[in-house]
Scaffold this motif. Structure first.
Motif, short mmCIF file in Angstrom:
data_model
loop_
_atom_site.label_atom_id
_atom_site.label_comp_id
_atom_site.label_asym_id
_atom_site.label_seq_id
_atom_site.Cartn_x
_atom_site.Cartn_y
_atom_site.Cartn_z
N SER A 352 0.85 -1.19 0.00
CA SER A 352 0.00 0.00 0.00
C SER A 352 0.88 1.23 0.00
N GLN A 353 0.25 2.36 -0.20
CA GLN A 353 0.99 3.62 -0.28
C GLN A 353 1.42 4.08 1.10
N ALA A 354 2.65 4.54 1.22
CA ALA A 354 3.13 5.07 2.49
C ALA A 354 2.49 6.42 2.77
N PRO A 355 2.26 6.76 4.04
CA PRO A 355 1.64 8.06 4.37
C PRO A 355 2.48 9.23 3.87
N GLU A 356 1.78 10.29 3.41
CA GLU A 356 2.48 11.49 2.97
C GLU A 356 3.32 12.10 4.08
N LEU A 357 2.91 11.89 5.33
CA LEU A 357 3.64 12.44 6.46
C LEU A 357 5.11 12.04 6.46
N GLU A 358 5.43 10.92 5.81
CA GLU A 358 6.80 10.42 5.84
C GLU A 358 7.72 11.14 4.86
N ARG A 359 7.17 11.91 3.89
CA ARG A 359 8.04 12.39 2.82
C ARG A 359 7.86 13.86 2.45
N VAL A 360 6.89 14.56 3.04
CA VAL A 360 6.64 15.93 2.61
C VAL A 360 6.99 16.92 3.71
N ASP A 361 6.99 18.18 3.34
CA ASP A 361 7.26 19.28 4.26
C ASP A 361 6.10 19.41 5.24
N LEU A 362 6.41 19.49 6.55
CA LEU A 362 5.38 19.57 7.57
C LEU A 362 5.31 20.95 8.21
N THR A 363 5.87 21.97 7.56
CA THR A 363 5.88 23.30 8.15
C THR A 363 4.47 23.83 8.35
N GLU A 364 3.60 23.66 7.36
CA GLU A 364 2.23 24.15 7.49
C GLU A 364 1.50 23.41 8.61
N LEU A 365 1.72 22.10 8.73
CA LEU A 365 1.07 21.33 9.77
C LEU A 365 1.50 21.81 11.16
N VAL A 366 2.80 22.03 11.35
CA VAL A 366 3.30 22.47 12.65
C VAL A 366 2.74 23.84 12.99
N LEU A 698 25.78 2.80 12.27
CA LEU A 698 25.63 2.77 10.81
C LEU A 698 24.40 1.99 10.37
N VAL A 699 24.02 0.97 11.13
CA VAL A 699 22.79 0.24 10.78
C VAL A 699 21.59 1.18 10.86
N GLY A 700 21.53 1.99 11.92
CA GLY A 700 20.45 2.96 12.03
C GLY A 700 20.48 3.98 10.91
N ALA A 701 21.69 4.40 10.52
CA ALA A 701 21.81 5.37 9.42
C ALA A 701 21.28 4.79 8.12
N ILE A 702 21.57 3.51 7.87
CA ILE A 702 21.05 2.87 6.66
C ILE A 702 19.53 2.78 6.71
N GLN A 703 19.00 2.34 7.86
CA GLN A 703 17.54 2.19 7.97
C GLN A 703 16.83 3.52 7.75
N ARG A 704 17.42 4.61 8.19
CA ARG A 704 16.78 5.92 8.01
C ARG A 704 16.77 6.34 6.55
N ARG A 705 17.69 5.81 5.76
CA ARG A 705 17.71 6.15 4.33
C ARG A 705 16.70 5.34 3.52
N LEU A 706 16.17 4.26 4.10
CA LEU A 706 15.25 3.40 3.37
C LEU A 706 13.82 3.86 3.57
N ASP A 707 13.03 3.80 2.52
CA ASP A 707 11.63 4.16 2.65
C ASP A 707 10.84 2.98 3.21
N HIS A 708 9.58 3.25 3.46
CA HIS A 708 8.71 2.24 4.08
C HIS A 708 8.66 0.96 3.24
N ALA A 709 8.54 1.11 1.93
CA ALA A 709 8.39 -0.05 1.06
C ALA A 709 9.66 -0.91 1.06
N THR A 710 10.83 -0.27 1.02
CA THR A 710 12.08 -1.02 0.98
C THR A 710 12.32 -1.76 2.29
#
Length: 823
Positions: A352-366, A698-710
């Motif tokens: 399924s599609q990952a939430p937009e919250l994971e990839r877009v600018d949240l300045t307006e929301l904040v 470094l494991v955490g750094a790699i995981q942060r670079r991966l998107d939800h689908a990967t």
């Protein structure tokens, strides 16, 4: 419900309406899963209203797109016998067909966000329906979080209904306190789905055109719906089909006028080909479709936080989206769906599609939540926004003056929150009003807020801001600009002028009039021309001019129109700047001297990464600059070699190998760079020495670079360990990913394992170990080993290791973890 009655057709969803009404009445919330064409968007809101479940209050239906909101409002008004704007209506930006008497209103999710600003308790609204919730836009997630808070703490009578065709309902039902889940059947005929056997190296437009022609020849009657990622692909496919078909070929996308959208959704010809974006995937129904061609791609919004610009990335659609698209062919009879990707590639798509919250600018929301007196961390979310995105948003809002040092909203921030544009553009408008150039500032802000009227390929765009602003009201100066986009710019400009005239708090007037106002909102877009004709920006990045800029002799400029794409950043329009408009201050700079291998200090007059003048540092500058010097010294690690200073361990190398194997076997799956060079950039900011770098996560750094689908794909398809019949879990050695992974296990542990384990469809290399842990056999055909050379290996090893089990039939033997004890 005086005067209202349902006169529309009988729809499949009606079978669950009584249970839905009972569930909402008893629990206050519910989740409805119903396929496209079942009637959930129209019949359900009407049924809830006519049943009196909203009492004297209003039913609000949220849609992710303007087209869907308008059409649903039109249809509901017609089928309930109401005039649009009276008892039934809709609200989208720049179009309000509702009144105080409206009992059922359809609106976009963003309109509810705006309503909450002036009416945080939603007085008079008793039912809110979130339709097509699987799309998981930012405003939809925000609405669900705020509505749940209202319902739980202040308005227990408020009822919440979440609807979708493809949503996994259980997490949403749990979030809503164990809400009942109802499933409706659709009026859907079987659809035969076919995939490509291989992906040819051709343009997607050619593939879609071929697929359309082929399916038209295989079906008798009915319309054909083709899904493409964007407007450009639609127009190019339309041109290809015009020379091959004697049928109407019409586009369907959000940029079309409403009349053109209606014409596409209600074709008059017996057979029509409709080329659509994912706007036709949900909410709206094209009747009579018997065939679907799916390119399997969609445009996903992403944000460049450094430059404050949005861009669209083309990605594969999810499995849920593909199923929903294919289902459009089965509304009136058996259908055909042609997917332009292979079955193997289908397995790699996200569910399924990952939430937009994971990839877009949240300045307006904040800023929106700060205006309500809330912090994002204080709300319960179905999926919480990333802390890193919230941090970037708060930092920008502090720089704009919208938040103070403690994170509280300022008077300036409340003014920005009242303007329906990004806070950066709101800052431009407010600074322009303070400088006495409101009309020009709102025109410039509207041009930057909306789709570029000259953004189409091959269009000669005005390179000067003044030319673009003049073209907004003078068609003679538009020079090929998109008329609808220019009309939209005028709408936004006029709205901003009206709202800005009501503001009672303005920032200090900037230097430089309009350009000063633009710099106030976009300080990162200040740039310097280089001798090569390119430009350096205040972010430190480089860009190129789309055409020679009208800057005269000025070296410094402001990039007004920016485009981010696969070839880098392009500057579409620029305006000259001078030091008086910037007034950059002197500051102490710290840099690494590669020749002397030491940190150097200097005093510089700079704007971001742009240096206008440099002088030697003073003695009193050294103490305060010490922390920065440490960081610069650590950055020298890049030149020493990332792999040398990071010293990646087995866990890191294993994860890198798994990703390398994924990249080799599935080249169509987009992957980030997880090399040591890339990881060094991620961890360097938190380190102060080479020893810190060697111990970085470094494991955490790699995981942060991966998107939800990967991340999900790695866990599902590239396991770290494989369970064997002995009960053990044996680690796979992926190496550097250039070859198949290796499974090394004692022969006794594999008794009963009939086939070679596979990763992404490929067999692993099995090292069958003797008791001395040395390979007795290496194979990728385990079944062949058991029926072939096993007996020879057994004969050789049984005498040397009599304490171990060596059965004649290894497939029916009991697997052993350890040698048997001597009795």
């Amino acid at each position: 419900m005086s005067g209202l009655r349902w006169s529309g057709p009988a729809l499949p969803v009606e079978g669950v309406v009584p249970a839905l009404i009972d569930g909402l009445a008893a629990h206050g919330s519910a989740v409805l899963v119903a396929p496209p064409g079942s009637g959930k968007t129209t019949r359900v809101p009407a049924a809830l209203l006519l049943a009196g479940l909203a009492g004297d209050g209003q039913v609000v239906v949220l849609q992710p797109r303007r087209l869907a909101a308008r059409r649903a409002g039109h249809t509901l008004a017609r089928w309930l016998g109401a005039r649009p704007g009276d008892a039934v209506g809709w609200r989208v930006r720049f179009e309000n067909r509702s009144s105080p008497a409206t009992r059922l209103v359809v609106m976009t999710e963003g309109m509810l966000t705006r309503q909450l600003q002036s009416d945080p308790f939603l007085d008079g609204v008793n039912i809110v329906i979130l339709d097509e919730f699987h799309e998981r836009g930012v405003h939809a997630d925000l609405a669900l979080a705020v509505l749940r808070r209202l319902q739980a703490e202040l308005r227990p009578e408020l009822k919440i209904l979440v609807m979708s065709a493809t949503l996994d309902p259980e997490p949403v039902a749990a979030f809503l306190g164990g809400a009942p889940v109802l499933r409706a059947e659709g009026r859907c005929f079987p659809v035969t789905v076919r995939h490509r056997s291989q992906r040819p190296a051709r343009r997607i437009e050619e593939e879609v055109a071929d697929g359309v022609v082929e399916l038209l020849g295989e079906t008798e009657g009915g319309h054909l719906l083709a899904f493409l990622p964007g407007v450009g692909e639609i127009e190019r496919t339309r041109a290809l089909l015009a020379a091959r078909l004697d049928l109407p070929v019409v586009p369907l996308h959000g940029r079309l006028p409403l009349a053109a959208q209606d014409a596409a959704l209600q074709p008059t010809a017996p057979r029509t080909v409709v080329l659509a974006t994912n706007i036709a995937e949900t909410s709206v129904t094209l009747p009579g479709v018997r065939a679907v061609v799916d390119a399997g791609l969609e445009r996903v919004p992403e944000h460049d936080f450094a430059l404050g610009i949005d861009s669209l990335r083309t990605l594969p659609t999810s499995v849920a989206s593909a199923d929903q698209r294919a289902g459009r062919a089965g509304g009136t009879g058996p259908g055909l769906a042609r997917r332009l990707w292979t079955p193997a590639a289908h397995l790699l798509r996200p569910a399924s599609q990952a939430p937009e919250l994971e990839r877009v600018d949240l300045t307006e929301l904040v800023l929106f939540l700060a205006d309500l007196g809330e912090a994002p961390e204080g709300l319960d979310w179905l999926d919480a926004p990333p802390a890193s995105s919230l941090g970037r948003a708060r930092q920008l809002l502090r720089e704009l003056g919208a938040l103070d040092a403690d994170g509280e909203i300022t008077a300036l921030g409340r003014g920005l929150a009242s303007l329906p544009v990004h806070p950066r553009l709101g800052r431009v408008v407010m600074a322009g009003a303070a400088a006495g150039v409101l009309d020009r500032a709102t025109t410039a802000a509207a041009l930057m807020a909306e789709r570029d009227p000259w953004g189409a390929p091959g269009v000669a765009a005005p390179a000067a801001l003044a030319q673009r602003m003049a073209a907004v009201d003078d068609p003679r100066q538009a020079r090929g600009g998109d008329r609808r986009a220019l009309a939209r710019v005028r709408q936004v400009r006029d709205q901003l002028r009206r709202l800005a005239g009501r503001l009672d708090t303005l920032p200090p007037a900037p230097r430089g009039g309009l350009l000063g106002a633009l710099v106030a909102g976009f300080p990162e877009r200040v740039g310097l021309r280089t001798d090569t004709g390119e430009a350096r920006l205040a972010t430190g990045g480089r860009a190129r001019f789309q055409q020679p800029p009208p800057l005269g002799s000025a070296r410094c400029f402001l990039a007004v129109a920016l485009h981010s794409g696969p070839r880098g950043i392009r500057i579409g329009a620029a305006a000259p700047l001078d030091d008086a408009q910037l007034a950059p201050d002197w500051s102490v700079a710290v840099r690494w001297d590669p020749e002397a291998q030491r940190v150097r200090l200097s005093r510089e007059r700079r704007w971001g990464a742009l240096v206008f003048e440099r002088r030697p540092a003073r003695a009193e500058d050294r103490g305060p600059a010490a922390p920065a010097g440490a960081r610069v010294w650590a950055a020298a690690a890049r030149r020493a070699g990332a792999a040398v200073v990071l010293r990646p361990g087995p866990a890191v190398r294993g994860l890198q190998g798994r990703l390398a194997l994924l990249a080799r076997l599935r080249p169509d799956h987009p992957l980030p760079d997880v090399s040591c060079d890339a990881l060094l950039d991620d961890v360097l900011g938190a380190c102060r020495s080479f020893s810190d770098l060697a111990g970085a996560d470094l494991v955490g750094a790699i995981q942060r670079r991966l998107d939800h689908a990967t991340r999900a794909l790695l866990a599902r398809a590239l396991p770290v360990r494989i369970a064997v019949p002995s009960g053990s879990e044996i680690a796979l050695d992926y190496g550097d990913g250039s070859g198949p992974p290796v499974l090394a296990a004692r022969i006794q542990q594999l008794f009963g394992l009939r086939e070679t384990p596979r990763v992404l469809g490929e067999p692993v290399v099995v090292h069958l170990l003797a008791p001395n842990q040395r390979p007795a056999q290496v194979t990728r055909d385990l079944a062949g080993f058991w029926t072939g050379s096993y007996q020879e290996v057994r004969k050789q090893l049984r005498g040397r290791y009599p304490k171990h089990s060596w059965p004649e039939d290894p497939l029916t033997a009991v697997a052993e973890n350890r040698p048997r004890r001597r009795r």
